[in-house]
Enzyme design. Sequence first.
Site, short mmCIF file in Angstrom:
data_model
loop_
_atom_site.label_atom_id
_atom_site.label_comp_id
_atom_site.label_asym_id
_atom_site.label_seq_id
_atom_site.Cartn_x
_atom_site.Cartn_y
_atom_site.Cartn_z
N TRP A 198 0.86 -1.18 0.00
CA TRP A 198 0.00 0.00 0.00
C TRP A 198 0.91 1.25 0.00
O TRP A 198 1.88 1.31 0.73
CB TRP A 198 -0.91 0.01 1.25
N ASP A 365 -15.33 13.09 -1.70
CA ASP A 365 -14.82 11.76 -1.34
C ASP A 365 -15.66 11.17 -0.20
O ASP A 365 -16.82 11.55 0.02
CB ASP A 365 -13.32 11.87 -1.01
N ASP A 366 -15.06 10.28 0.53
CA ASP A 366 -15.71 9.51 1.58
C ASP A 366 -16.38 10.41 2.62
O ASP A 366 -15.90 11.50 2.92
CB ASP A 366 -14.60 8.67 2.25
N ARG A 442 -10.26 -2.16 8.06
CA ARG A 442 -10.77 -0.80 8.17
C ARG A 442 -12.22 -0.79 8.68
O ARG A 442 -13.08 -0.12 8.12
CB ARG A 442 -10.70 -0.11 6.81
N TRP A 476 -14.68 4.94 -7.60
CA TRP A 476 -15.17 3.67 -7.04
C TRP A 476 -14.04 3.03 -6.25
O TRP A 476 -13.11 2.49 -6.81
CB TRP A 476 -15.60 2.77 -8.20
N ASP A 477 -14.16 3.08 -4.94
CA ASP A 477 -13.10 2.63 -4.05
C ASP A 477 -13.35 1.19 -3.60
O ASP A 477 -14.46 0.64 -3.76
CB ASP A 477 -13.07 3.59 -2.85
N MET A 478 -12.35 0.58 -3.00
CA MET A 478 -12.46 -0.79 -2.46
C MET A 478 -11.33 -0.93 -1.46
O MET A 478 -10.18 -1.01 -1.85
CB MET A 478 -12.29 -1.76 -3.64
N ASN A 479 -11.67 -0.93 -0.17
CA ASN A 479 -10.63 -0.67 0.83
C ASN A 479 -10.23 -1.82 1.73
O ASN A 479 -9.72 -1.59 2.82
CB ASN A 479 -11.05 0.51 1.70
N CYS A 525 -10.43 2.57 -7.91
CA CYS A 525 -9.53 2.84 -6.80
C CYS A 525 -9.67 1.67 -5.84
O CYS A 525 -10.76 1.11 -5.71
CB CYS A 525 -9.97 4.14 -6.12
N ASP A 547 -2.39 5.76 -2.99
CA ASP A 547 -2.72 6.71 -1.91
C ASP A 547 -1.52 7.56 -1.55
O ASP A 547 -1.67 8.55 -0.83
CB ASP A 547 -3.19 5.95 -0.67
#
Length: 738
Positions: A198, A365-366, A442, A476-479, A525, A547
């Site tokens: 990361w 964003d978030d 997370r 489109w995030d994926m964390n 993302c 990031d």
Amino acid sequence: MSIQFHESSREFHLYNDHISYIIKILANGQLGQLYFGKRIHDRDSFGYLLEIAHRPMSALQQDFRFSLEHVRQEYPAYGTTDFRLPALELLQENGSRLTNFTYESYRVFGGKPKLWGLPATYTEKEEEADTLELTLRDKLLNIKLILLYTVFSGESAIARSARFENPSERPVQITRAMSMSLDLPDSDYEWIQFSGAWSRERQVKVRRLEQGIQAVSSARGHSSHNHNPFLVLKRPAADEFQGEVMGFSLVYSGNFLAQAEVDTYQVTRVMMGINPFSFTWKLDRGETFQVPEAVMVYSDQGLNGMSQTFHRLYRTRLARGVWRDRVRPVLLNNWEATYFDFDEEKLVRIASAAKEDGVELFVLDDGWFGARSSDSAGLGDWYANRERLPDGIKGLSEKIEALGMKFGLWVELEMVNPDSDLYRAHPDWVLQTPGRTSSQGRNQLVLDFSRQEVVDYIYDRIADILSESKVSYIKWDMNRSITECYSTAFPADRQGEIFHRYILGVYSLYERLIQNFPEILFESCASGGARFDAGMLYYAPQCWTSDDSDGVERIKIQYGTSFGYPVVSMGAHVSATPNHQLFRDTPLDTRGNVAYFGAFGYELDLQKLTDRERETVRRQIAFMKQYRQVIQFGTFYRLQSPFEHNIAAWMVVSEDRKTAIVGYYKILNDVNCEFRRMRLKGLDGDRKYLVEEKDEWFYGDELMNTGLITTDASSGQAAPGEEFCTDFWSKLYVLKAQ
Ligand code: DGJ
């Protein structure tokens, strides 16, 4: 471009002006691989390339000189005299894993078929490519294997995939199904992988191929920060500009394996596909299994030659939609500006400042939905938080548009916080193994995207917002990675399918959204660059590269990413200093000079900058608007590697070769050092170019052969008025043909 079948020798020769690929139907009916490389003349038989010999200790088939262990194969199986790792394996009802797929028929046609439910390169006209479809069958099992090879007319590239069909009465379990396998006659290669972590993605790692197996893989449910589904083999003497190189890229975003096995006789077997670890697929009567695509590129023009082929192909025949050929808007994303600490008023102020400086797209964003005031709650509740956004996304998006900007929105559709209304209503909608604790990443769990009703629900929620609001862009995030992968919706003998079914669910949601909202620009993302892969580019033409937004770190990350992916696909933003990941101060110019080479934007609150910095930002945005067509759609050359030198450089050249832009980056300052020059590439040797920063012109052949003089003040004592260098110093050169 052509695909020839030579009846008498039973050989297929696929070729275009650049490359040849030759397959032979072996005496036992299986397929042998004879050649992949630079274009050679066609002839009736290349049988001499099939070398067989009676070797000691061999397990032999009927012919006493024929052992599959010593034959280069096309899509090999284990167990009938070949002992290397195979491309396929089928577990049968009686427990056997032996297969014998032999040739049955072939078909050649113009263009390229779609791969059902999967991302793949495509053609717009039939003349752009020819496809060879080879049908094989295991007669005992009555299972069909269809191998597809597409050769593109102008590119040194072949796209491959495989499909299994079961017309028999009995099910089989596919336990291994690679997208490509290629046996090369020697092992005189260096292996390059793109690995990291990361915020340190796609670092270039080179090593000599050795006897045995070398591999990179992911078992995390996404292609990952740690390794990329992209692999390069290069001749040791090849470099960025010359020599033989092969690139292998998997068009897939889930668990993968990329490996090279060098055998006793120095034959190299390269393969790539879904990671067989943790994978099985039950193929019932009448069912089909489509294996993802892999793209193989050959270059005799070094690493840059290979990368440029991937760039063109992926930019024009993998990425899709209205944004494929459009320059990308300069955006400002509020994440590093506010994190979760915002309300509508604050956002509008940040956006207004951005508008003043020329930003075109404001991205929220978030943190805009449900009870999402930190990362511990609210994920999954896709309705606006009215305390922060009293008029919802609709109201905010209208206010942003009223400022004269476009509005973009962050989502993380595949996840849920346990502390959310969605999880409370549907605790069974997550991937979880019965009786086991579900690990959180997370503070979140992974939704079970192998289930249609889950994907449908998420689609409806997000489609509601997109329909009523003015959203022009989605991030489109994926964390988190997937753990305890299990779906309670599937029976025990289908649990090995869930990782793959999950990613198919993600692809299907993407497909529905891009079909129904075709004007929206999607940026993928996954905690930065954990899903920067060719699969994602089919749905989202750009991806948040990492990031890590530090200008210096980004040189390495973007340099490494450029081996397999086009410049326009790399989300690249200028962020604040001290940098939030590294706490490093880098000059604003350098941050801009790096971020220009991508889909450019800002990740900070411009109001917090000094007037002078704001002036620089305005200049940067104006520069990007003026040159983004060249930067995002020109030919990109890596000139000097940050992995090997203190000075890194790259450049782009416009299609007409009239404009070129060179990015030159000195990581640490040095003193009293040598005079320096950088040899440029891709220019027209006979043209004069004005180097604007020097206000001097040179012929293209001078710049490419004697080099652009880049000596700076640190070579001695700076003369009065001369610019002083610092650590993390950089310079941009704009060249214009006269
Ligand atoms: C990870 C992304 O990479 C960041 O840019 C940001 O969107 C955060 N997630 C938000 O949670």
